[in-house]
Scaffold this motif. Sequence first.
Motif: not given
Length: 168
Positions: A36-37, A40, A43-45, A50, A65, A74, A88-89
């Motif tokens: 998902y990351l 999405c 890109p920052h959730q 999430l 996470v 992450a 985020s990644l």
Amino acid sequence: MGDVPSDSQLIFADHVGRFYARQYGFPPMAGRLLGYLLVCDPPHQTIDELSRALLASRSAVTGAVKLLESYGTARRTRAAGERMDRVSLDPAGRQPQNFDSAIHKEHAALFREGLALLADAPPERRAPLEEMAALAEFLADRLPKLVDEWHAHRDTLRASGKLPSPGA
């Protein structure tokens, strides 16, 4: 607040989750989160975003996470004045993983230690350790060269515009 994910994003996340569970023994939630990351928007959730997107509990997402953070895949960040982290990644996670020749040198040393225990054993008993030691030594020798080749290839792709430049 993050957008509602599309069915195709969730299917992709599920595919990544199953792949990482099967290939690397990841808990499915960690693989789903990684998938998902990757797709999405934004890109920052937050953990709440999430959780809603992946239809999972906060604790399941938080655990995923933490696992992805431990792998350098992450990261959490917090903007000044915000009260919650955003996930985020990690850009460093795009670097080749498991290409550290020191790990393979250590493997080879362990296998050679086992071979010393089997010094008087018949060749068929020693064969698995002999092959594992040879592979570990081969990887320890080749991986640094392979990483250098990858970096040169990546730089060529970036120069041609086929890959974005860092930070893009």
